[in-house]
Scaffold this motif. Structure first.
Motif, PDB file in Angstrom:
ATOM      1  N   UNK B 303       0.835  -1.189   0.000  1.00  0.00           N
ATOM      2  CA  UNK B 303       0.000   0.000   0.000  1.00  0.00           C
ATOM      3  C   UNK B 303       0.886   1.262   0.000  1.00  0.00           C
ATOM      4  N   UNK B 305       0.343   4.054   0.839  1.00  0.00           N
ATOM      5  CA  UNK B 305       0.131   4.890   2.016  1.00  0.00           C
ATOM      6  C   UNK B 305       1.249   4.740   3.032  1.00  0.00           C
ATOM      7  N   UNK B 306       1.959   3.591   2.953  1.00  0.00           N
ATOM      8  CA  UNK B 306       3.096   3.424   3.851  1.00  0.00           C
ATOM      9  C   UNK B 306       4.191   4.435   3.527  1.00  0.00           C
ATOM     10  N   UNK B 308       4.238   7.727   3.231  1.00  0.00           N
ATOM     11  CA  UNK B 308       4.311   8.857   4.154  1.00  0.00           C
ATOM     12  C   UNK B 308       4.985   8.456   5.450  1.00  0.00           C
ATOM     13  N   UNK B 309       4.570   7.254   5.924  1.00  0.00           N
ATOM     14  CA  UNK B 309       5.110   6.741   7.177  1.00  0.00           C
ATOM     15  C   UNK B 309       6.620   6.573   7.062  1.00  0.00           C
ATOM     16  N   UNK B 311       8.614   7.942   4.920  1.00  0.00           N
ATOM     17  CA  UNK B 311       9.257   9.239   4.776  1.00  0.00           C
ATOM     18  C   UNK B 311       9.487   9.876   6.149  1.00  0.00           C
TER      19      UNK B 311
END
Lengths: 319, 331
Positions: B303, B305-306, B308-309, B311
């Motif tokens: 995903x 979306x990981x 951002x995490x 980063x």
């Protein structure tokens, strides 16, 4: 400059709080002029209801700014706390609220470790944690939550209920937290330590203070307050989506600055921030009443914050 | 006058050498990290070819300019939280004016947009100098102003950037491994190298590292600060135009991502947020690393979306390593 002008300047410098109140009254007067009869008990109740989440969010921001930092993760934390609270609601209200608050404390704790122990600049640390929180929340929402969760009734009442017709329930919580913060900052050892650390952390170290412990506790407190603000806000708007509190990041900093807390740390108060939050909320109300498009509203909002901050810095003479 | 300068040169050179070593140490590490991530990427995706490389350069182009913009301001001891909003403004201004026109017209528009947004950046600096309000507060507030203006210019994302103008960044004129988007990065050194070698550039470094000392050496603080913000505005405008070229769309809400990621990129790229230390090479490589992360996640089937995490964690780790390094040097 005449003596009178000098004394006015001095009055303004010494009683900046009164000036802020005067500004607040002036803004309310402006609304009354634009739309006679608009300023009534119902309006005041509404303003307080919308100011409460911002005021509580800005409370955490005030604590951090007093120590010379800035927390850019408050809005992400508030959003995450509300979202997790709402998604945990089916398992019991108490559990969901505790879960939401724990999110705040945990993120604040990590911020505190970064800033206090590893001496990472607060801006970077909280920015990065904001990314981590939002990223994790997106992943969580896609992996574990089927639909946008609803807000439990207790939170809804907390955020938008009223007592005796006009007094918002959230005002009680805000007043309680506010009193604790004002008294705590003014007359407890920890409160004074925050100012000392913000003023000169090296001097406090030489005086035997473990600065990292102060910062750790402070960022955790900020995370907690952000989480509370998120819960109240989700009750006010009766929803907890993935961008719930994003719009409150700039106002949370602006309320602190307008309230007279120095962004360089070491001075300021929460009472100023409260008035700052009220001014910003009333300002929003003025712009809404003028019925300007959102884009123009945004431009005016930014411009007015610049003007207020400039006037404040000029008059009070501190940078 | 000439004689004094000549006499001081050897000593200055030695100082510069020491500084350069420290500075390039970090930059080399960033490029090594970039190389490592590239190797890992190719290991994950053995058929990594010129197409994927082209995609990466396109994704990294706007971010590289955003990082350059932030670097300019931070070197001068400030911080610009309106970089993303300025980019969005440039992006929508370009779309609005270019819609339905040919390449020559689009180039003139691009030039005008560059001037306009450079002025907006200079205005940021001027407001900060005039009001004496801290940079972070003013640029947070002006980010609202620029983003609001962008929304006024264009209410919702609209396609319509002329294809010929898009092709300035897309495609590859010389070799599939040297895409146009990579060549466009040359705008950064074209502005940066002459500036850094000039008096004005030195003044920006000076006010960033010690404002009092700079003032006592006769540096015009106000002008230098405004210049830093103006050049920052210029790079932000380039970023907005790059966004137009790479996406073909005008997006009024593109801002927030680039503001945050630009700060990430400069931190990763070794620019000190305290000001006065760092260069352009590091942040540009960092922009490539940050743009590569989501791609790698997609190749791995994770995903995005990981991203951002990762980063966020990456920035914290890098800064902590930097902090521990500084502690060890002191000990």
């Amino acid at each position: 400059m005449s003596t009178r002008a000098v004394s006015v300047v001095r009055l303004v410098q010494q009683r900046s709080f009164l000036v802020l109140i005067a500004l607040l009254v002036a803004l309310a007067g402006l609304i009354e002029i634009i739309r006679p009869g608009a300023v009534n008990a119902h309006w005041v109740s509404n303003i307080l209801e919308f100011a409460a989440p911002l005021g509580i969010l800005a409370a955490g921001q005030t604590l951090v700014v007093i120590t010379g930092g800035i927390d850019l993760s408050v809005a992400n934390v508030a959003t995450a706390a509300a979202y997790i609270m709402a998604s945990q609601a089916p398992f019991g209200v108490t559990r969901s609220i505790v879960a939401g608050l724990l999110v705040g404390v945990a993120v604040g704790f990590v911020n505190g470790i970064g800033v206090g122990v590893f001496r990472v600049q607060p801006l970077i640390m909280t920015l990065a944690m904001g990314l981590v929180v939002t990223g994790s929340l997106n992943v969580y929402s896609q992996a574990a939550v089927r639909s946008v969760p609803g807000v439990p009734a207790v939170i809804h009442t907390l955020g938008s209920g009223t007592v005796l017709g006009y007094v918002p329930v959230s005002l009680f919580l805000w007043a309680l937290l506010g009193a604790a913060l004002i008294i705590g900052l003014r007359s407890t050892g920890f409160g004074r330590l925050l100012y000392a650390v913000g003023d000169n952390i090296e001097a406090t170290r030489l005086a035997g203070v473990r600065g990292w412990q102060v910062l750790l506790a402070n960022y955790a407190a900020c995370g907690f307050l952000s989480a509370v603000a998120g819960l109240v806000l989700s009750g006010t708007v009766n929803a907890a989506d993935l961008s719930l509190a994003t719009v409150l990041l700039l106002p949370s900093v602006a309320a602190v600055v307008i309230g007279g807390t120095s962004i360089f740390g070491g001075s300021g108060s929460y009472s100023g921030t409260i008035v700052g939050a009220l001014i910003l909320t009333v300002l929003n109300s003025v712009l809404t009443l003028l019925d300007v498009p959102d884009a123009v509203k945004q431009v005016l909002y930014g411009a007015i914050i610049v003007v207020l901050a400039a006037a404040y810095t000029r008059v009070l003479g501190h940078e | 006058m000439e004689a004094t300068v000549a006499a001081e040169r050897p000593r200055l050179d030695r100082v510069r050498f020491g500084r350069a070593l420290r500075r390039f140490g970090w930059t080399i590490a960033v490029y090594a990290l970039f190389a490592t991530v590239m190797v890992v990427t190719i290991a994950i995706k053995p058929d990594y070819g010129s197409f994927e490389w082209n995609t990466l350069t396109l994704a990294a182009l706007p971010l590289a300019f955003a990082a350059a913009a932030q670097t300019m301001v931070v070197l001068g001891g400030g911080i610009d939280l309106s970089v993303g909003a300025l980019m969005a403004l440039a992006n929508v201004l370009a779309l609005r004016a270019m819609l339905g026109h040919d390449l020559n017209y689009a180039l003139v528009v691009a030039l005008i947009v560059l001037v306009e947004v450079t002025l907006a950046g200079a205005l940021n600096g001027a407001i900060i100098v005039l009001t004496r309000v801290p940079d972070i507060v003013i640029t947070l507030a002006t980010s609202f102003i620029w983003a609001g203006l962008a929304l006024l210019v264009l209410a919702k994302p609209t396609p319509g950037i002329p294809l010929d103008f898009q092709n300035l960044a897309q495609g590859s004129t010389f070799s599939p491994w040297v895409p146009n988007a990579l060549l466009l990065l040359l705008v950064i050194p074209a502005v940066w190298i002459p500036l850094r070698r000039s008096r004005a550039g030195l003044a920006i470094y000076a006010i960033g590292s010690d404002r009092n000392a700079a003032f006592r050496s006769g540096v015009n603080l106000a002008l230098s600060r405004i210049l830093a913000y103006a050049v920052g505005g210029f790079f932000a405008a380039c970023g907005g135009l790059a966004l137009s070229m790479t996406t073909g769309v005008g997006t009024p809400l593109a801002g927030t991502y680039y503001t945050l990621s630009a700060v990430s990129a400069i931190v990763l790229g070794g620019v000190s947020l305290a000001g006065g230390r760092g260069g352009m090479l590091g942040p540009v490589a960092a922009a490539y690393i940050l743009s590569l992360i989501p791609a790698v996640l997609i190749y791995l089937g994770i995903d995005p979306n990981y991203g951002q995490m990762i980063q966020g964690v990456l920035i914290v780790l890098v800064v902590m390593i930097g902090g521990v390094g500084a502690l060890l040097r002191r000990a």
